[in-house]
Write a protein that holds these residues in place. Sequence first.
Motif, short mmCIF file in Angstrom:
data_model
loop_
_atom_site.label_atom_id
_atom_site.label_comp_id
_atom_site.label_asym_id
_atom_site.label_seq_id
_atom_site.Cartn_x
_atom_site.Cartn_y
_atom_site.Cartn_z
N VAL A 34 -10.69 -4.43 0.94
CA VAL A 34 -9.81 -4.03 2.03
C VAL A 34 -10.22 -4.73 3.32
N ASP A 66 0.82 -1.21 0.00
CA ASP A 66 0.00 0.00 0.00
C ASP A 66 0.86 1.26 0.00
N PRO A 126 -5.88 -4.02 -3.29
CA PRO A 126 -6.16 -4.87 -2.12
C PRO A 126 -6.12 -6.35 -2.44
#
Length: 696
Positions: free
Chosen positions: A407, A157, A164
């Motif tokens: 996520v 990230d 994700p």
Amino acid sequence: MTDDLRTEAREMLRALVGHAAVFHDGQFEAIEALVRARRRALVVQRTGWGKSAVYFVATLLLRRQGAGPTVLVSPLLALMRDQIAAAERAGVRAVAINSTNAHEWDQVRARLADDSVDVLLVSPERLNNPSFRDEQLPTLVDRMGMLVVDEAHCISDWGHDFRPDYRRLGELIRRLPPVVPILATTATANSRVVTDVAEQLGGGADAPPVLTIRGPLARSSLRLGVLRLPSARARLAWLLTHLDDFTGSGIIYSLTVSGAEDVARLLREAGHEVRAYTGRTDPAEREELEARLKRNEVKALVATSALGMGFDKPDLGFVIHLGAPSSPVAYYQQVGRAGRATANADVLLLPGPEDPDIWRYFATASMPTRERAERVIGALGDAPLSTPALEALVDVRRTPLELLLKVLDVDGAVHRVRGGWVATGTPWVYDAERYDRIAAERRAEQQHMVAYEQTDGCRMEFLQRLLDDDTATECGRCDNCAGVWFSPQIAETATASAASSLDRVGVPIEPRAQWPTGADRLGVPVKGRIAAEERSEEGRALARLTDLGWGGALRTLFADPKDGPISPALLDAAVRVLADWPWAQRPTGIVAMASGRRPLLIDTLARGLAAAGRLPFVGTLAARGGGPAGEPGGNSVYRLAGVWDRWDASALSLPAGPILLVDDLADSRWTLTVAARELRRRGADAVLPLVLALRG
């Protein structure tokens, strides 16, 4: 022993590239680590270095030793197509399972069962498809000869293109036996990303450390430059003047879909063979456009970032950016499409003043918020809910909802099963500190991009240093090292053409034809198709907020919180929208929408159109109960509920014939849909919506 392996590997490399090839520094070392030591390796090398050669040669060597197929996780369909073509050249039997070839899945499964597949390409999203994850993946894990993670910066990230779905690879990696080698590859990773990816590849405290092979990222074929021009009109005029100066065919990048479509149209109208390539382009058309570019049948594709990672045209002659990506790392990744197998390729950036606004929009859209996440978790239970059903319970639009679910799935709070999503019951904590750090890093990257535009030092060296490449030195080729290599001159005819294109008005607004699923749960008693006698006709917007032309003036207008009368320029443009509108029947009256935010703007727009078109101003569609509820930007179910039964046309005396319905901004289109329904139910023969701006 090493010599025998090297000889075998070199023979396979020559089959792959088609000539008497030799290994680049690091290639054989990676192959040997995977095949002989069965290690886990991360290869960070520039585009065109030959990362695919490493995993294809290693696959063939492992298969000769009796290993099972390699599973190659690849993020893009275009990249998969190129990888399969490259595999075939090397005698590697490669197949893919993705969203576009469902008709081939049974055949792929049969080939896997009879061991006639060397490489299986899958998307990271496929790893969480319930049937693939629960029925096919366990067998693959038992038989897997090697796992390859391409474009591995997507795992982190901290990377410029975090996804994700890539985070789920950590779970897959933990399930693999230690003897299964793992290779991760990328061309765009700084030290922070390298550390993050290596940690996720690690096999635990007792396993050998991940082997990281990093090489110099300089691309000696690329000639970099930056040309700062004062306006979108000047940038387009420059492109019209000089596109043919660039050798071969290439890619012109745009930050937005509407920008790509507008630029492609302008260049085609000027006689250039170009096409738009965006996330809205049909998958089959994308494949055809990629093939046409590779065959040099088009001068350029005007593309968003949808055409990026892994697209392989070795002789791509140039990359031009109309607007800057949000980070030098992302920029390096895109310019790496050019000059992979040529001595020279030109790369030119034409930044725009609107770039920071676009960066901020995409940065905030991709970050989950605590309130949204808790709302989604709270709506889920043990019984699966589909994404459309969940959308009806939480006020989050489909695309951000799907991203948020991914996520939360990675975080362990929700899980995808057959039929939809369930809550796991695992406590979830919003990691505010982590997201704040990521947001700060994104802002820093944006400032780095501005610094790249403004630097008077070597541009390639600048990019290398931001990628923590300690071999960075001056390239001797860019505009700062060797002098400006492009002409800043703009032809007068090009300026006129660009101005004419940017001054174009009128964007169709498609009428809603279907009520959203789950509206009844919020007290809206409708479902299925919207009755034909209650629908609006196709409408018009002056422009999109993201348009290169009138979009700038409209963004300025809507950024100002104060209400005010319509400006003469915008009114004149709206009149031209009416003049160009190919309606079946001219409207017989104009109705303005009531507004809590900009009543004066809408009223003066409606009355100005009435005066210009010599049409009666019928009045304002009244708002019931204070008007629409909720904030703009929610999903369809909530936006519909917020405007349902909020409009009252009972005080209006509607003439026979079509009614022109005037508003300031269309987003979800539910306000226009419900208002048109009210007017139709009160006797309007047809409703033609007209707004100043269309969002998106």
